[in-house]
Structures are given as C-alpha cells and as structure tokens.
Design an enzyme around this catalytic site. Structure first.
Site, short mmCIF file in Angstrom:
data_model
loop_
_atom_site.label_atom_id
_atom_site.label_comp_id
_atom_site.label_asym_id
_atom_site.label_seq_id
_atom_site.Cartn_x
_atom_site.Cartn_y
_atom_site.Cartn_z
N HIS A 80 0.86 -1.07 -0.02
CA HIS A 80 0.15 -0.02 0.05
C HIS A 80 0.75 1.31 0.09
O HIS A 80 1.66 1.69 0.94
CB HIS A 80 -1.03 0.12 1.39
CG HIS A 80 -1.97 1.13 1.37
ND1 HIS A 80 -2.96 1.31 0.46
CD2 HIS A 80 -1.97 2.25 2.07
CE1 HIS A 80 -3.63 2.33 0.72
NE2 HIS A 80 -3.03 3.06 1.59
N HIS A 133 -5.50 -0.81 6.70
CA HIS A 133 -5.40 -0.67 8.11
C HIS A 133 -6.45 -1.43 8.88
O HIS A 133 -5.95 -2.15 9.82
CB HIS A 133 -5.93 1.02 8.12
CG HIS A 133 -5.07 1.96 7.23
ND1 HIS A 133 -3.59 2.23 7.48
CD2 HIS A 133 -5.41 2.82 6.28
CE1 HIS A 133 -3.39 3.03 6.75
NE2 HIS A 133 -4.44 3.50 6.01
N ASP A 164 2.46 3.26 2.48
CA ASP A 164 1.28 4.14 2.75
C ASP A 164 1.63 5.71 2.40
O ASP A 164 1.91 5.97 1.03
CB ASP A 164 0.35 4.17 4.19
CG ASP A 164 -0.95 4.81 3.93
OD1 ASP A 164 -1.31 5.35 3.02
OD2 ASP A 164 -1.41 4.85 5.10
ZN LIG Z 1 -3.76 4.88 2.28
#
Ligand SMILES: [Zn+2]
Length: 452
Positions: A55, A268, A319
């Site tokens: 991610h 998440h 991320d």
């Molecule tokens: Zn994200």
C-alpha cells in the site's frame, strides 16, 4: 543467465546453506542447496526474498516531514490531510514521475521489490481530465520501470466527500471519477502497464467515505479477478461517521455487504472489534497494515495478536511514505503491540520462535496474496526478487538464520541491506541503487519548487 551463490538463503522450506540460484529471463530457474560455489557464481552471504509494500501513495513521498508542525487546534489525521491535499493539487505529471522514481529507488534499497500503488491522483490541477485518463498512471509505470520495482497498479475510485454520497470538496477534485470515467481509466491503466515486466492491475475503491454501495458493486467487476483494496476503519471519526450512516462499523459493513474474500485487502482495519476480527480472518482477506504511517498519523493500533490468533494474514505497506523500509515497518508493527500489551515478542509464532522471522513470513505471504502473486520467494518460477544482508554490519555479526533477520529488523535497519535484485536485475549494490543520485536530483528539483 545469472548464477548466484549464497552461503545461506531463506527458502520456502526454511534456511538452507550453500545455495546456488540460477536466474533466466528475470525469473528463478533453479535453486540448488548444498552445493559449493563454482567459477562464474556471484557469491554473497545471506539471501532473503524481497517483500511487497502492498500500500503506497507515491506522491505523498514529496511531503514527507512537512506536516510535523502543530496546528491551531488538536492536530489529527484530518489536519494532515489538508497539507496532503495542498501538495496533491500542485503536482504536475513530471513531479509525480520524479517523486515516484525516488520513492521506488528507496523502496528497493530498503528491501521492497514490489509496490501496490493505490493511485488516486488522476486529473489535472483544476480537476479536468487529462486527454489520456491514465496520464498519471503512466508516470507511475515509468517510475517503476526506471527503478526496476514490480508494480501492482491499483487505480482508485473516489467519488464523494463523506458517507452517504456527500459531494466531494474542492481539494478532492483531482481524485474524483464517475463509474464510467473509472471504467475508461481502468482500460487506459491496463494499457499503460502492458509493457512493464511483472506488472498487474487491481482496483481500489478508496473507502466507504468516498464510494456508495451501488458504485462499489458497479466497479468490482472492473478488477477482472484481480485484487480489490479499500481503506477501512483507519480513524475513530470514520467509524463514528459510518455508524451514523449505516449503523454498521466500516469493517462490519464490508463483511456484511461486499463480497470480501481472498482477493481483498482491507487497508489499516485499525479500529475493529473482536467480532469483526474473527469474521475478517474467516474471509481469507489480507489486512494491509501500514505501521509507520498509522503511528505518524496517530491512527491507533491494529489488533494484530488477536487477528493472527484467529488465523488472519497480513502484509505491510508504506502508505504515506514518510519513512520507507521493510525493517522499519515490521519493527513498528511489533513495537506497537509491545506498547499496547506491555509484553515483548508479542507477534512471535511461539516459544523459541524468532519474532522477526514470523513478521517476515507473514509480510511475504500476505503481500503476495494481496497483490495477486501466486509464486514468490526463492523458489522455481518466482520473479527473481532477492535481497542480501551485509554480514559485516555490527548488528549482524555472528548471526545466522533467523537471528540475522532479527538483527536486521530490530537493530540494524535498512543499513544492513547489501544487494537487491529486482526481476533478476541487480539494481542495488553496496546498499545503493544505481539511480540513487540521479533520482534524488530530479526529486529535489520538483520538491523545491513545490514547497517554495
Ligand atoms: Zn492509504
């Protein structure tokens, strides 16, 4: 053909000594343990498979460290997001290419050999579509190609400003698509990566904040059997808003209403109840954990111990890319659990088992599943994505097997990485990617202008 010889290597069956690996056409063609090196073998000490960062939002690498000033009120995810939007609104396609190229170089230097790019910066600065809907996606593909990292492109569907179909706000104008526009974007994105070795495509409905149920149902077929990634339950406010909208929590809503299965990755899933954890694990979907970003944004701590006990699988993602590294993500994941439970070695798979090895094995398997890679690791037919450790690093002195992984993750960090092969190409040597200098120059030129 390339012939490598490792004093020890982590194979799917475990550690093996004196391993010869033959690479042809970017893939592993032979793995032979227990053989002495022969003339022509390139020799190294400790070899591991490269991992996936499942991610990433590449453009956010450009603002790393720029949101560390306290605002007027309590500083939260939502104030960080305002900084991110300002940055996103100013970037040209050339900026995105420059920022992504440096990021991917850094990922490779730090042990990631594949990236799941959750890509949502689609349109021009004023929100109007580019002539080629995949203009930005093509820049991501260009950065991946230059660096050598394998790309799983996850074009993001983003349509609303909040739950219940609220209109998007001006700061989101570069992200917003109708279902029809998104279908065109998917077609163009497949074309943009078609010549890129090892690349594949999935879809990323951004979140239940940004996507209505009927839109979710309409876009899932566009994945054509590929991965489906969605942000879920990252923030307490998101959970509260989801409850107000649907009287369901985000993960609960998805498990009840969407066809969540092994193709899915819930990014998440920080704020999940015991019931959600158990039901999530049963689906076989992957938890996409981003421990550094979750710490940076003050999100909270995922119930990883409970999820693993329920049989769940996770991978890790970088991320926001505020700090990039395999060791950093895995260490932060474990340390978050230690602080939560006030224990040590929380995620180790059992008595006497290395915590670093447990984390590494999950991140390899979960990352591969989430990015639809059926064969990964130092094994026949896998893409030749290999990382070697520098056994001269003080934190690796005298370590063998799992102790070397622990020394890398918990003590040495990214400085312990020596060489990295991406698709059989040695792109990192002595810890330096061959494009480190040139990619830094391009990145710095873009970011200096953006922050001016
Ligand atoms: Zn994200």
């Amino acid at each position: 053909m390339t012939r490598l010889h490792f004093a020890s290597a982590l194979l799917p069956s475990g550690w093996a000594n004196d391993v010869q690996v033959v690479i042809t056409a970017g893939a592993i063609a032979e793995v032979t343990p227990g053989v002495a090196p022969v003339a022509g073998d390139e020799r190294h000490q400790v070899a591991l498979p490269g991992l996936a960062s499942l991610h990433s939002h590449a453009f956010q690498r450009g603002m790393a460290g720029l949101a560390e000033l306290r605002g007027d009120s309590t500083d939260t995810f939502w104030t960080w997001r305002e900084t991110m939007y300002r940055f996103a609104l100013a970037m040209t396609p050339d900026d995105v290419a420059a920022v992504a190229a440096l990021l991917y170089v850094e990922m490779l230097e730090r042990g990631f050999t594949r990236v799941g790019e959750f890509h949502y910066l689609h349109h021009d600065c004023d929100g109007s579509p580019y002539a080629d809907p995949a203009e930005m996606a093509a820049r991501i593909a260009q950065a991946a190609e230059a660096s050598g990292i394998a790309l799983t492109l996850l074009p993001t569907f983003y349509a609303h400003g909040s739950f219940g179909g609220a209109a998007p706000h001006a700061g989101q104008r570069r992200f917003i698509c109708s279902v029809d526009q998104f279908a065109a974007l998917m077609t163009a994105s497949r074309k943009a990566i078609s010549a890129l070795p090892g690349a594949n495509v999935g879809i990323a409905p951004h979140s239940l904040r940004a996507v209505m149920p009927e839109e979710l149902a309409a876009i899932i077929p566009l994945a054509e059997g590929g991965p489906v990634h969605i942000h879920a339950a990252e923030q307490v406010k998101e959970v509260e808003d989801c409850l107000a909208w649907s009287s369901r929590r985000p993960v609960q809503w998805l498990l009840e209403h969407a066809p969540v299965d092994q193709r899915w990755c819930l990014i998440h899933a920080t704020h999940t109840t015991d019931e959600e954890v158990a039901a999530f694990a049963r689906t076989g979907a992957v938890a996409g954990l981003c421990p550094i970003t979750e710490a940076s944004l003050g999100d909270g701590i995922f119930p990883a111990r409970e999820f693993l006990a329920a049989g769940g699988e996770f991978g890790v993602g970088t991320d926001s890319n505020v700090l990039v590294g395999v060791a950093d993500e895995l260490r932060q994941l474990e340390y978050g659990q230690r602080q939560k439970h006030r224990e040590r070695n929380v995620l180790s798979s059992g008595a006497g088992r290395s915590t670093g090895r447990t984390l590494f094995d999950h991140a390899l398997a979960g990352g591969a599943q989430a990015l639809a890679q059926s064969t990964v690791g130092l094994t026949l037919g896998a893409r030749a994505d290999i990382v070697t450790l520098d056994t001269a690093h003080p934190s690796l002195a005298g370590r063998r097997g799992d102790a070397a992984i622990d020394g890398w993750i918990f003590a040495a960090g990214s400085g312990a990485i020596d060489c990295v092969w991406a698709g059989g190409d040695k792109v990192v040597e002595g810890g330096r990617h061959r494009l480190r200098q040139s990619s830094r120059e391009c990145f710095n030129a873009s970011v200096r202008r953006l922050v001016a």
